[in-house]
Enzyme design. Structure first.
Site, mmCIF file in Angstrom:
data_model
loop_
_atom_site.group_PDB
_atom_site.id
_atom_site.type_symbol
_atom_site.label_atom_id
_atom_site.label_comp_id
_atom_site.label_asym_id
_atom_site.label_seq_id
_atom_site.Cartn_x
_atom_site.Cartn_y
_atom_site.Cartn_z
ATOM 1 N N GLU A 3 -14.597 -25.705 -22.624
ATOM 2 C CA GLU A 3 -13.625 -25.399 -23.670
ATOM 3 C C GLU A 3 -13.385 -26.606 -24.580
ATOM 4 O O GLU A 3 -13.340 -26.474 -25.815
ATOM 5 C CB GLU A 3 -12.297 -24.951 -23.033
ATOM 6 C CG GLU A 3 -11.119 -24.847 -23.983
ATOM 7 C CD GLU A 3 -11.283 -23.783 -25.049
ATOM 8 O OE1 GLU A 3 -10.489 -23.803 -26.020
ATOM 9 O OE2 GLU A 3 -12.174 -22.927 -24.934
ATOM 10 N N HIS A 37 -20.359 1.348 -27.061
ATOM 11 C CA HIS A 37 -21.202 0.251 -27.545
ATOM 12 C C HIS A 37 -22.682 0.603 -27.384
ATOM 13 O O HIS A 37 -23.505 0.283 -28.254
ATOM 14 C CB HIS A 37 -20.884 -1.041 -26.783
ATOM 15 C CG HIS A 37 -21.703 -2.207 -27.230
ATOM 16 N ND1 HIS A 37 -21.731 -2.644 -28.537
ATOM 17 C CD2 HIS A 37 -22.538 -3.044 -26.541
ATOM 18 C CE1 HIS A 37 -22.545 -3.685 -28.645
ATOM 19 N NE2 HIS A 37 -23.050 -3.938 -27.458
#
Length: 301
Positions: A58, A214
């Protein structure tokens, strides 16, 4: 001509692409809260001490995103001056800055206010727009360096123009359905392929809806691009750039389709496949955006 701009542009595009890849890595590894809910600090520190792997992922993503944003702003101002005579350049310059800033703000908001699936899906969609706008600026600089007219819409291509624009917008919708699948942890909601949990219409339908829809959206995307390829080769084969872009689009969507199937059948065990899946759809969108830009040009451009 524009040599330094081109080199800087390519470097900037690689950084933006790296941001996109890192974003996919953050999502795939569940590292979105690797720095807690503090931003721009990480657990209240400028540089985290003894960080866990999620924190490293991160924190690195934040640093690269900041650098990419800085490079995009420089590139946009440079393009505004260097390519001011090119009709599309200033719009793309504004779009690239707007998207990289909005992308960063949404990422920061997700850290501070929580990882909401819709917000994170939007975050990925803006990443794709950011990449495409930067790449198109670079392409404009290469076009401007060449002698002769730039690629423009072939004669009698009004229908093709509308079709490609519709496919571009549809591709952007497919990006959001995929991002929503990822951020709702629905990747493995449908076991097997092409059926979902052994059925064409599965039980407990709404629990698998993000993944199920999807798949349908992705399949339609493949069909639409095959139609585009056949149409271009039959009616506009003399337009070399459009022809190659249609070929590249089909290759990218096949890679996208194949990587999506691999994710499901491998039970999402391969991190690289998931990241490739995210990159390919962004490249596909960029390819379609360039085709759209060409088709909406006047031949005198």
């Amino acid at each position: 001509m524009h040599k330094r701009f081109k080199v800087f542009g390519v470097i900037t595009a690689l950084f933006v692409l790296l941001v996109l890849i890192q974003g996919a890595l953050v999502s795939k590894t569940g590292s979105g809260e690797g720095c807690g809910n503090t931003w721009p600090l990480c657990f209240g520190e400028v540089v985290p001490l003894n960080p866990a792997i999620e924190t490293v992922i991160e924190y690195t993503h934040r640093i690269v995103s900041g650098l990419a944003g800085f490079l995009v702003i420089i590139l946009a101002f440079w393009a505004w001056k260097q390519l001011k005579h090119v009709r599309e350049a200033r719009f793309l310059a504004i779009l690239s800055v707007f998207m990289i800033i909005l992308q960063g703000l949404m990422g920061a908001g997700a850290v501070v206010f929580g990882q909401q699936p819709l917000v994170m899906a939007l975050h990925f969609g803006f990443s794709a727009l950011s990449l495409s706008s930067v790449v198109l600026l670079i392409i404009l600089s290469f076009e401007d360096s060449k002698k002769g007219p730039r690629p423009a819409a072939p004669d009698n291509s009004k229908g093709l123009r509308k079709y490609v624009l519709a496919v571009l917008l549809y591709c952007y919708a497919v990006i959001y359905t995929g991002a929503f699948v990822k951020h709702t942890d629905s990747t493995l909601a449908c076991a097997g392929f092409p059926t979902c949990n052994g059925k064409w219409i599965p039980d407990a339908f709404w629990t698998v809806a993000p993944q199920y829809f999807h798949r349908i959206f992705g399949t339609i995307m493949l069909i639409l691009l095959i139609i585009l390829l056949v149409w271009v080769f039959r009616k506009f084969g003399q337009s070399r750039t459009i022809k190659w872009l249609s070929v590249i689009s089909v290759l990218l969507v096949i890679g996208q389709f194949s990587s999506g199937i691999t994710i499901v059948l491998s039970l999402n065990q391969f991190l690289e496949v998931g990241m490739t899946h995210a990159v390919l759809v962004s490249l596909l969108f960029t390819c379609l955006a360039y085709m759209t830009m060409i088709l909406f040009r006047k031949r005198s451009a």
